[in-house]
Write an enzyme that holds these catalytic residues in place. Structure first.
Site, PDB file in Angstrom:
ATOM      1  CG  ASP A  46      -2.081   1.021   1.053  1.00 38.05           C
ATOM      2  OD1 ASP A  46      -2.398   1.412  -0.105  1.00 38.05           O
ATOM      3  OD2 ASP A  46      -2.629   1.450   2.074  1.00 38.05           O
ATOM      4  CE  LYS A  48      -2.563   5.087   1.312  1.00 35.95           C
ATOM      5  NZ  LYS A  48      -4.015   4.789   1.373  1.00 35.95           N
ATOM      6  CG  ASN A  51       0.611   4.658   3.683  1.00 35.96           C
ATOM      7  OD1 ASN A  51       0.009   5.263   4.572  1.00 35.96           O
ATOM      8  ND2 ASN A  51       0.078   3.642   3.032  1.00 35.96           N
TER       9      ASN A  51
END
Length: 198
Positions: A46, A48, A51
């Protein structure tokens, strides 16, 4: 939980231009962090801008390993093939193999890194569509829009981004260490673009 002072890459991009030297320094740190995680057998799944955290001291950290996966773990938890049927990850940054429910490895995170880089230098997401299902279809079947040249991106940096966004893992960089070396070369030649204001 450790307290960090700074902001996410998303917040930084919303504030405007990120000088190319700072961008490359941050990206090399992200690639190094991914390389370390991948060598431990961990895939983030995840990655992105939300993050990636830039501390005030100049250290970049990758956050939220909440859906990370051990590469030697069971394949049932990949992509769409979950027991609950929930898509793991954020649609605009998913790799094609995540959408198909295939096995993931470090190259899956590299596709997300490519999506981040595209967004950083063009101000637009590579595969964004109005509806999530259309975004997923675009990731599987469409090329990213031809915005890198219009954004003044150097040929070397464009090549890095496009290789990261290859549909098949075998066509991408094979490790985050390879990406880190490619970015270091760009930094040495000082040919990387600046990030346009949103």
């Amino acid at each position: 939980m450790r307290y960090l002072e700074g902001g996410t890459l998303r917040q930084v991009l919303e504030q405007g231009e990120l000088p190319h030297d700072e961008m490359l320094y941050m990206l090399k740190q992200v690639a190094a962090a991914l390389d370390y995680a991948h060598r431990q057998g961990v895939v983030h799944r995840d990655l992105k801008p939300d993050n990636v955290f830039l501390t005030r001291s100049g250290v970049t950290k990758i956050l939220d390993f909440g859906i990370a996966k051990l590469t030697d773990g069971p394949a049932v938890a990949d992509g769409l093939a979950t027991l609950t049927g929930v898509l793991l990850g954020t649609a605009g940054y998913l790799a094609p193999e995540q959408i198909r429910g295939d096995a993931v490895d470090g190259r899956t995170d590299l596709f997300a890194l490519g999506s981040m880089l595209f967004e950083m230098v063009t101000g637009q997401r590579a595969f964004a569509r109005e509806h999530t299902i259309d975004t997923l279809h675009a990731i599987l079947h469409d090329d990213p829009p031809n915005l890198l040249q219009a954004a003044g991106v150097s040929p070397g940096f464009t090549a890095i981004v496009m290789r990261l966004l290859e549909k098949t893992p075998a066509a991408r960089f094979q490790s985050a260490a390879d990406v880190e070396r490619a970015l270091a070369h760009i930094a040495r030649t000082r040919a990387a673009p600046s990030v346009p204001k949103a």
